[in-house]
Enzyme design. Structure first.
Site, PDB file in Angstrom:
ATOM      1  N   TYR A 104     -29.481 -76.580 -81.575  1.00 16.23           N
ATOM      2  CA  TYR A 104     -30.183 -76.109 -82.721  1.00 16.23           C
ATOM      3  C   TYR A 104     -30.512 -77.505 -83.296  1.00 16.23           C
ATOM      4  CZ  TYR A 104     -28.247 -71.624 -82.629  1.00 16.23           C
ATOM      5  OH  TYR A 104     -27.754 -70.276 -82.146  1.00 16.23           O
ATOM      6  N   TYR A 143     -24.856 -72.639 -75.153  1.00 20.22           N
ATOM      7  CA  TYR A 143     -24.137 -73.794 -75.698  1.00 20.22           C
ATOM      8  C   TYR A 143     -22.728 -73.521 -75.934  1.00 20.22           C
ATOM      9  CZ  TYR A 143     -24.807 -71.165 -80.079  1.00 20.22           C
ATOM     10  OH  TYR A 143     -24.933 -70.157 -81.191  1.00 20.22           O
ATOM     11  N   ARG A 153     -21.470 -69.607 -75.437  1.00 19.38           N
ATOM     12  CA  ARG A 153     -22.297 -68.856 -75.982  1.00 19.38           C
ATOM     13  C   ARG A 153     -23.485 -68.402 -75.085  1.00 19.38           C
ATOM     14  NH1 ARG A 153     -24.041 -66.267 -80.785  1.00 19.38           N
ATOM     15  NH2 ARG A 153     -23.268 -64.542 -79.347  1.00 19.38           N
ATOM     16  N   HIS A 156     -29.583 -66.604 -76.978  1.00 15.32           N
ATOM     17  CA  HIS A 156     -29.538 -65.557 -77.744  1.00 15.32           C
ATOM     18  C   HIS A 156     -30.533 -65.864 -78.809  1.00 15.32           C
ATOM     19  CE1 HIS A 156     -26.351 -67.878 -79.508  1.00 15.32           C
ATOM     20  NE2 HIS A 156     -26.663 -67.628 -80.652  1.00 15.32           N
ATOM     21  N   HIS A 158     -31.698 -65.334 -83.126  1.00 11.87           N
ATOM     22  CA  HIS A 158     -31.218 -64.640 -84.342  1.00 11.87           C
ATOM     23  C   HIS A 158     -32.299 -64.233 -84.847  1.00 11.87           C
ATOM     24  CE1 HIS A 158     -27.007 -66.621 -84.154  1.00 11.87           C
ATOM     25  NE2 HIS A 158     -27.676 -67.944 -83.666  1.00 11.87           N
TER      26      HIS A 158
END
Length: 234
Positions: A104, A143, A153, A156, A158
């Site tokens: 991120y 990640y 994870r 994906h 959000h």
């Protein structure tokens, strides 16, 4: 007089629980007592206004100042509706995600994957009169995270959906079909029953693909009722 629209309550087991032991951080933030109902004031019920004139849409996450991000370019589109299939028009849809390497663009993310200066990983679009939205982005990478299982994870994106007031915000996640990490992911596996979980998986859609430019995925969102999309509640 038109027939009244039937009320379709949320199906039991189709939404994530507040406390999910396999998702360790829920133990620190889920409520320990019954919620206290506070009457909504006019401010909470009718403000703020999310209008494209005030919050400029940003529907292309795949470029920064004309420079292309690294990764697989994709188009994500869908329709936001209520439990009776009626469109939710004018809703602000916020998007945030990791880059193609699974990192991120945020100071708290210290994962040793590389940052991409041409990918900020955040955007904003509005639904049209038919409840439809569309944006372009980069397929995110997996990640690591500190929870039971393989410790990674799945890929994906959000989503945050805003209505007409502070109390009208719903948050969910979109996953990709065929991702083997879904079988081990505490958040995905804890997002309700099997039918509910599958509503979080986007569909590869040839109608959205642009030759020599991007693949396309369809992700429809239902806000209420028995077929509601699972939303984060903790």
């Amino acid at each position: 007089m038109a027939d009244p629209v039937p009320f379709r309550p949320v199906q039991a087991g189709s939404q994530p629980p507040l406390d999910l032991p396999a998702y360790l951080s829920t133990a620190h933030r889920h409520p320990k007592a019954a919620p206290v109902l506070i009457p909504a004031t006019l401010t909470e019920a009718s403000a703020p206004r999310f209008d494209p004139a005030w919050y400029a849409p940003h529907g292309d996450l795949s470029m920064v100042e004309g420079r292309a991000a690294i990764g697989e370019r994709i188009i994500v589109a869908g329709r936001v509706s209520d439990e009776n299939g009626r469109p939710v028009a004018g809703a602000m849809v916020e998007i945030w995600q990791a880059n193609a390497a699974g990192r991120y663009h945020h100071p708290r993310d210290q994962h040793d994957a590389p940052l991409d200066p041409n990918f900020l990983g955040r955007g904003r679009v509005f639904t049209d009169a038919d409840g439809r939205y569309r944006f372009t982005t980069i397929r995110p990478g997996a990640y690591p995270w500190r929870n039971p299982g393989p410790g990674w994870r799945p890929q994906h994106i959000h989503f945050g959906l805003h209505g007409t007031g502070f109390a009208q915000r719903l948050v969910t996640q979109m996953y990709f079909p065929g991702d083997p990490l879904l079988a081990f992911d505490a958040i995905f596996q804890g997002s309700g029953d099997e039918a509910a979980r599958q509503r979080l998986v986007a569909a590869l859609d040839p109608a959205l693909m642009v030759p020599d430019h991007a693949l396309g995925y369809r992700f429809d969102i239902v806000l209420r009722g028995r077929a509601a999309t699972p939303f984060e509640s903790a």
